[in-house]
Structures are given as structure tokens and as C-alpha cells.
Design a protein around this motif. Structure first.
Motif, short mmCIF file in Angstrom:
data_model
loop_
_atom_site.label_atom_id
_atom_site.label_comp_id
_atom_site.label_asym_id
_atom_site.label_seq_id
_atom_site.Cartn_x
_atom_site.Cartn_y
_atom_site.Cartn_z
N VAL A 112 45.50 39.55 27.12
CA VAL A 112 46.38 40.56 26.53
C VAL A 112 47.22 41.11 27.68
O VAL A 112 46.67 41.59 28.68
N ALA A 113 48.55 41.02 27.57
CA ALA A 113 49.40 41.38 28.69
C ALA A 113 50.61 42.17 28.24
O ALA A 113 51.19 41.92 27.18
N GLY A 114 50.96 43.15 29.06
CA GLY A 114 52.18 43.91 28.89
C GLY A 114 53.15 43.60 30.02
O GLY A 114 53.00 42.62 30.73
N ASP A 115 54.10 44.47 30.19
CA ASP A 115 55.12 44.23 31.21
C ASP A 115 54.54 44.31 32.62
O ASP A 115 54.88 43.50 33.48
N ARG A 116 53.63 45.26 32.86
CA ARG A 116 53.10 45.45 34.21
C ARG A 116 51.58 45.41 34.26
O ARG A 116 50.98 45.87 35.23
N TRP A 117 50.94 44.88 33.26
CA TRP A 117 49.47 44.83 33.26
C TRP A 117 49.00 43.65 32.43
O TRP A 117 49.73 43.10 31.61
N SER A 118 47.75 43.27 32.66
CA SER A 118 47.13 42.21 31.86
C SER A 118 45.62 42.37 31.91
O SER A 118 45.05 42.84 32.91
N ILE A 119 44.99 42.00 30.81
CA ILE A 119 43.53 41.97 30.70
C ILE A 119 43.15 40.57 30.24
O ILE A 119 43.70 40.06 29.26
N SER A 120 42.21 39.96 30.92
CA SER A 120 41.79 38.61 30.55
C SER A 120 40.27 38.50 30.66
O SER A 120 39.64 39.20 31.46
N TRP A 121 39.71 37.62 29.87
CA TRP A 121 38.26 37.38 29.93
C TRP A 121 37.94 36.03 29.31
O TRP A 121 38.73 35.44 28.59
N GLU A 122 36.77 35.53 29.66
CA GLU A 122 36.24 34.32 29.03
C GLU A 122 34.73 34.40 28.97
O GLU A 122 34.08 34.82 29.95
#
Length: 566
Positions: A269-279
Motif C-alpha cells: 500500500v503506497a502513497g506519494d511519500r510513503w509505503s507499507i509492504s509485507w509478506e
């Protein structure tokens, strides 16, 4: 053309020369394009395996790679290679063919390839990110990647892979067979070990060649959407594998058996200046493991990053390299990584990172739970347009066993904290008027807290020079002197090498490391490169060990390469 780039932007000749080494122009591809790279090298003096007859092949190493492209849509390549001591000039043979935009398929690949997916929890090959700033690479692991397997070391899959999609849904499938070098136990018939070195010089190494195989098939599917500047991607990874011989589990937690399977879910999940990722991945024995990351750029020059990983001791995924700092497997580790960087202006930038890791179960070298911490700080000051100064501090604090002998001759191995600290100062002047140079000094100490052990230290001083006396000719050189008390206090520095190659030599003891690298642009379609490197250790009668040992205090390697592009 590069002449057009220079005319439009007004780049100086020195800057243009640097860009040519670091960038590629995206021109309209010609109908047919070829590139050929051939490399030959030899070590002097001969290794012990040659002088005593265990290496029966020639002492030269060789590799040749041919790549071609047709209308920018059809690609292919062939690689042949041999290491010194191997008998066949094509001891390693790899090939690949791929086509783009074939009907509903975005790409189809046949031959040798490697595969990675998601965030790298289940399908990934590579080193630890926590020991350097390479965490960015781990964060950028997105979707499914089928890469040509044109390399002479490491496992590849020989088969077929295809990918395609419509609108927001994409899917990739792959299937193939990987040949494995290893040792088959004569009693149990099990595959007792796997050798990924790819070397076939001695009778023992040749006896391991293609001892077993693995059939592997899998798929990756993803769905992506974007709303109000927020993008979301969810992916699913799955594969099954069957081995021709049952693998012997070397510990209660390592992978064993004749079948493997895994399933995982990843998201970004990403915005203009941030992102969150997982697996999150699940392996055949039902164990769950995974990682999550957060990355943000609150302002143009400020960046923060956090990564958490959790892999149980028996999370045995056979197709993934390490994602943390505890050994060479992705299991038996909980850890967290933090990084912060800030660029104050166009001249000064700061970066710091910190990694915490804990192994809840025994490891290969320690029979009890253990932990480690790593932290580093780096400052970069751009003194001028062509000059940069780097200052780097590093500390690693890790549990380790230390052998202590008492008055009765009994050996005890208490658990101690081994602390490694280093400081490095690096000044670089980029090529200006055809000449650039670099000076680096590094000091390292190793201490063992809680035991009466002496402090071990090491020191390195090196100087690089880069010169381009002629428009079509350049040279690079290095002289590095070093002194260390032990192998634990060793130091290393990456070297410039022939195009397409890279090298880093661990420096231990007292001595010198030097090399000279020459490049000649013989024509618009041909470049010749040559490198000579020497390692000298004062007072040593032999260098290396086993069949790779040489007599004397000096070992050298001479390499020659030709790159032809049509």
C-alpha cells in the motif's frame, strides 16, 4: 547519440565520460542487435591442485556470452564458462530465449532462468540486507520476476515461464528442472549435501556433478488498483517441488525430504511519500514466517525506514536466501531494522541504521539462543562539484563462543559478547581533466567482553587513481596496504573489475593488494579490457589452503576481455 546529449545539456567532457560508464541511452532498437563478451584469466603461480595433478584441466578460466535481440521483442543468449582446472571449455552451459507481446502473453521465456516473487520470503536468492544499505533492494522486491539464468554459479531452473494480464490482474507461471551437484549417501540413497559452487576440477567434484535434480513448478498472481493517489497491490505465491533423491536434514530444523511446497500472500500500500509492504509465507510443515516494512519520505531530503522479520527455527524454505543477519538461511530469526537519512543541503547528508536480531533456537555455531546488534553511521560532505568526503562508523555486537582452557587442560566454551568496531574515512575526487583519485583509511578492532582475551585490530590504507589520457583509453589502479592481528579482524574493499564482473578481496595479515585495469575503445563496436591484480603477504611461505594453496608470498591474476556490440 552521446554527441546529441552533450549538445543539448552542455555537459563537460569529464562528466560525459562518467555518464557513459553509468548510463545507457534508450534509442530505437535496430532490427537485429548482437553483443558478445569473452573473458579469459589465469592465476600465477599455479595452485597446489595443478602441481600435484588433482586439477587435470587447463589453468586458464574462460567465459563467453552471446546476447541477441530482434526488433526489441525477441531476446536470447548463450553462456559457456569454465573455471581453472576444469576439463571442458563449456563446463557450464546456459541458454535462454524470450519473446514479448505474444498474443495475450506479456512475455514468454524458455531455457535457463531464475525466479523471485513477492517480498522475497518464499522465492528469492541473494545476500543479507541488514549488513548494509541494501535494505532498499528488499523493499523494492515487487511482484514476480523471471530473469535470464545466464550466470556461471548458483542454481537456475531450465524450463518455461510465461506472464500476462488484463487490466488490474497479472499472472505468471513457471515450470522446469534444476540439476543439483551433491553427494548421494551409498547406504541410505539420500542426498546428503548440495554443492552450489559449480566447480568440477577434481575427481571428487566431478563425482558430485548432476547427482540429483529438482522439478519445480509455481505461479504468482496479483491484483492492483489505485484510488485518490493511494495504490494497492495484493499478490499470491505458490510452488511445489519434487527432488529425485530425498534430502538429508542436517539438523532438526533444516529442510529435508523429497517434496517441498509453499504458499504466500504479499501486499503493498503506497502513497506519494510513503509505503507499507509485507509478506506472509507458509511452508510444507505448516510453519508461518514473514516480514513487514514501512518506508516514508516526510520531505525531499528526509527518509525513514523500518523492517520487521520473523522466521521460526523450523521455517525451512529451500528457495530463498537470507533476509537478516543470522547466518545463511531464512529461519530461526526475529529481527528489526531501522534506518534514517537526511540531506541537509546539496553538500551534506547523514545516514544511520540499526539492526536487532535474535535467534530463539540454536544456530550452526552456537548451541543456545543468541542475539546480535548492528549499527552504523555515515556522513557525506560534497566539498565541491568533483570532491566528496565520507566518514563511516560501524559496530557489531554478537553472541559467540570463546574457548578457554583451565589449569587442568579442560576446555570450556562460555558465551561472550564479541564486539567489532570500525571507522572509515574515504575521500574521492571525481575525474576532472581526465584524472580522478580516491584515498581511504580504515581501522577495526575486535574485543571479547568477559574473558581475558587480547584486543585484535586491523588497519587498511588504499589509494585509487583513474585517468583517461586519451579519448578512447582509460586506466585505473590501486595500491592498498594492510595489517591485521587475525582473520577475525580482516578488512575488505570492493575493486573495479572487467565490465560485467565484480570482486572484493578479504585482507588479513600484513601485506599489499594492488591492481591495474585498462580499457581501450578500439572502435564503436569493440572494447578491450585487461586487469592485473597482485596480493602480497609479508613473511608467508604459502597462501590459501587445500588444493587452492600456492607456494610463496605472492599470488596474481591476469585477465583479458573483449566486448563486441553490433
Amino acid at each position: 547519440r552521446w554527441e546529441q546529449v552533450q549538445a543539448v545539456t552542455g555537459i563537460e567532457d569529464e562528466r560525459l565520460a562518467l555518464l557513459r560508464q553509468a548510463a545507457a541511452l534508450q534509442n530505437t532498437p535496430p532490427p537485429l542487435r548482437f553483443s558478445l563478451r569473452t573473458r579469459v584469466y589465469r592465476d600465477v603461480p599455479l595452485r597446489k591442485g595443478f602441481t600435484e595433478g588433482r586439477y587435470v584441466g587447463s589453468p586458464e578460466g574462460f567465459s563467453g556470452r552471446l546476447d541477441f535481440s530482434v526488433h526489441g521483442r525477441f531476446h536470447g543468449g548463450v553462456l559457456v564458462a569454465k573455471e581453472p582446472g576444469e576439463t571442458s571449455p563449456a563446463d557450464c552451459l546456459r541458454f535462454t530465449l524470450s519473446a514479448e507481446r505474444i498474443g495475450p502473453l506479456a512475455q514468454i521465456t524458455a531455457g535457463d532462468f531464475t525466479v523471485a516473487s513477492g517480498q522475497g520470503v518464499l522465492l528469492r536468492r541473494g545476500g543479507s540486507f541488514a549488513r548494509s544499505g541494501g535494505v532498499s533492494d528488499a523493499l523494492q522486491s515487487r511482484g514476480n520476476r523471471i530473469s535470464p539464468g545466464l550466470r556461471s554459479s548458483g542454481p537456475v531452473v531450465r524450463g518455461i515461464a510465461a506472464s500476462g494480464g488484463a487490466r488490474s490482474v497479472t499472472m505468471s507461471v513457471f515450470a522446469g528442472r534444476a540439476l543439483l551437484d551433491g553427494k548421494i549417501d551409498s547406504v541410505s540413497g539420500m542426498l546428503s549435501s548440495i554443492d552450489e559452487s559449480g566447480l568440477h576440477r577434481t575427481e571428487n567434484e566431478r563425482g558430485k556433478r548432476d547427482a540429483a535434480f529438482e522439478d519445480l513448478a509455481g505461479a504468482y498472481a496479483s491484483w492492483a488498483t489505485e484510488t485518490n493517489g493511494i495504490s494497492v497491490r495484493i499478490g499470491f505465491t505458490g510452488y511445489i517441488a519434487r527432488f529425485s533423491h530425498r534430502l538429508n536434514a542436517l539438523s532438526p530444523w533444516s529442510f529435508g525430504g523429497s517434496r517441498a511446497s509453499a504458499f504466500g500472500v504479499d501486499a503493498v500500500v503506497a502513497g506519494d511519500r510513503w509505503s507499507i509492504s509485507w509478506e506472509l509465507g507458509r511452508v510444507r510443515n505448516g510453519r508461518l514466517g514473514g516480514k513487514g516494512a514501512f518506508h516514508a519520505r516526510p520531505s525531499e531530503g528526509f527518509r525513514v525506514m523500518m523492517v520487521y522479520r520473523d522466521f521460526p527455527a523450523d521455517f525451512a524454505a529451500p528457495h530463498v536466501g537470507p533476509l537478516g543477519g543470522q547466518g545463511n538461511t531464512t529461519q530461526n530469526e526475529r529481527g528489526a531494522f531501522f534506518e534514517c537519512s537526511y540531506r541537509f543541503s546539496g553538500r551534506l547528508s547523514l545516514r544511520a541504521w540499526w539492526d536487532l536480531s535474535h535467534s530463539p533456537g540454536p544456530t550452526y555455531s552456537i548451541g543456545v539462543p543468541s542475539s546480535s546488534t548492528e549499527r552504523a553511521f555515515e556522513a557525506c560532505w560534497r566539498a565541491s562539484e568533483n570532491a566528496e568526503l565520507f566518514i563511516n562508523g560501524y559496530e557489531k555486537n554478537v553472541d559467540a563462543e570463546y574457548a578457554v582452557t583451565d589449569g587442568s587442560g579442560r576446555v570450556d566454551r562460555p558465551l561472550v559478547r564479541r564486539i567489532s568496531r570500525s571507522v572509515r574515512v574515504d575521500f574521492r575526487r571525481l575525474p576532472s581533466r581526465g584524472v580522478g583519485f580516491r584515498v581511504r583509511a580504515e581501522y577495526r578492532t575486535i574485543t571479547n567482553a568477559g574473558v581475558p582475551a587480547p584486543t585484535e585490530d586491523g588497519f587498511l590504507l588504499l589509494t585509487d587513481i583513474v585517468a583517461a589520457p586519451l579519448h578512447d583509453f582509460s586506466l585505473e589502479g590501486r595500491i592498498a596496504v594492510h595489517r591485521t592481528d587475525s582473520w577475525e579482524a580482516r578488512l575488505s574493499a570492493f575493486e573495479s573489475d572487467l565490465p560485467g564482473a565484480g570482486s572484493s578481496h578479504p585482507l588479513s595479515g600484513e601485506g599489499l593488494r594492488a591492481y591495474v585495469l585498462l580499457r581501450w575503445s578500439a572502435s564503436k563496436w569493440c572494447t578491450i579490457s585487461s586487469k592485473a591484480g597482485w596480493t602480497i603477504l609479508d613473511g608467508e611461505r604459502t597462501l590459501g589452503s587445500g588444493d587452492d594453496q600456492v607456494r610463496g608470498d605472492t599470488v596474481a591474476r591476469y585477465s583479458l576481455q573483449a566486448d563486441i556490440k553490433l
